[in-house]
Design a protein around this motif. Structure first.
Motif, mmCIF file in Angstrom:
data_model
loop_
_atom_site.group_PDB
_atom_site.id
_atom_site.type_symbol
_atom_site.label_atom_id
_atom_site.label_comp_id
_atom_site.label_asym_id
_atom_site.label_seq_id
_atom_site.Cartn_x
_atom_site.Cartn_y
_atom_site.Cartn_z
ATOM 1 N N PRO A 23 0.812 -1.221 0.000
ATOM 2 C CA PRO A 23 0.000 0.000 0.000
ATOM 3 C C PRO A 23 0.849 1.276 0.000
ATOM 4 N N GLN A 24 2.138 1.167 0.326
ATOM 5 C CA GLN A 24 3.007 2.339 0.359
ATOM 6 C C GLN A 24 3.419 2.763 -1.052
ATOM 7 N N ASN A 25 3.887 3.964 -1.139
ATOM 8 C CA ASN A 25 4.440 4.526 -2.369
ATOM 9 C C ASN A 25 5.632 3.677 -2.811
ATOM 10 N N ILE A 26 5.784 3.450 -4.117
ATOM 11 C CA ILE A 26 6.839 2.588 -4.646
ATOM 12 C C ILE A 26 8.237 3.069 -4.244
ATOM 13 N N TYR A 30 11.039 0.850 -2.210
ATOM 14 C CA TYR A 30 12.382 0.685 -2.778
ATOM 15 C C TYR A 30 13.445 1.178 -1.788
ATOM 16 N N ARG A 31 13.199 2.336 -1.193
ATOM 17 C CA ARG A 31 14.144 2.890 -0.217
ATOM 18 C C ARG A 31 14.305 1.927 0.967
ATOM 19 N N PHE A 32 13.205 1.338 1.424
ATOM 20 C CA PHE A 32 13.264 0.387 2.536
ATOM 21 C C PHE A 32 14.093 -0.847 2.160
ATOM 22 N N LEU A 33 13.851 -1.406 0.976
ATOM 23 C CA LEU A 33 14.546 -2.626 0.574
ATOM 24 C C LEU A 33 16.018 -2.400 0.238
ATOM 25 N N VAL A 79 12.120 0.466 -9.001
ATOM 26 C CA VAL A 79 11.237 -0.684 -9.210
ATOM 27 C C VAL A 79 11.875 -2.061 -9.099
ATOM 28 N N LEU A 80 13.195 -2.170 -9.077
ATOM 29 C CA LEU A 80 13.788 -3.500 -9.182
ATOM 30 C C LEU A 80 15.043 -3.648 -8.337
ATOM 31 N N LEU A 81 15.073 -4.703 -7.531
ATOM 32 C CA LEU A 81 16.265 -5.161 -6.820
ATOM 33 C C LEU A 81 16.307 -6.662 -7.042
ATOM 34 N N SER A 82 17.308 -7.134 -7.738
ATOM 35 C CA SER A 82 17.449 -8.552 -8.049
ATOM 36 C C SER A 82 18.835 -8.998 -7.606
#
Length: 88
Positions: A23-26, A30-33, A79-82
Motif C-alpha cells: 500500500p506504500q508509495n513505490i 524501494y528505499r526500505f529494501l 522498481v527493481l532489486l534482483s
C-alpha cells in the motif's frame, strides 16, 4: 504465481521470482529494501552488509554457521532489486 513466488529456468539454472504489491508509495518500498538495516529486517539471514550497486555484494548468515554472499544482478530505481547467491 502463488503467494510465495514463481520458479523459472534461466540459462540452465533455476530462479525464484517474487513480486509483491504494497500500500506504500513505490519509492518508499524501494528505499526500505535498499537500506541495509531495513533489508535485514525483511529478508531472512541478511546481515545488513550491502554494497548497493549492480555487482555489489549482500552478506547472509543462516545463524547455524553458514555464511554466504549474494550479488546484486539488477538494480533499477525505484522498481527493481534482483540478487543471486554467489557461487564460490
Amino acid at each position: 504465481m502463488n503467494e510465495y513466488g514463481t520458479l523459472h529456468e534461466s540459462e540452465g539454472r533455476y530462479v525464484i521470482k517474487f513480486a509483491r504489491a504494497f500500500p506504500q508509495n513505490i519509492s518508499e518500498v524501494y528505499r526500505f529494501l535498499t537500506r541495509p538495516d531495513c533489508f535485514a529486517q525483511w529478508y531472512p539471514f541478511a546481515t545488513g552488509e550491502m554494497e548497493l550497486k549492480t555487482g555489489g555484494e549482500i552478506g547472509f548468515d543462516d545463524g547455524e554457521g553458514t555464511t554466504y554472499k549474494g550479488v546484486i544482478a539488477e538494480l533499477e530505481k525505484p522498481v527493481l532489486l534482483s540478487f543471486v547467491k554467489k557461487v564460490i
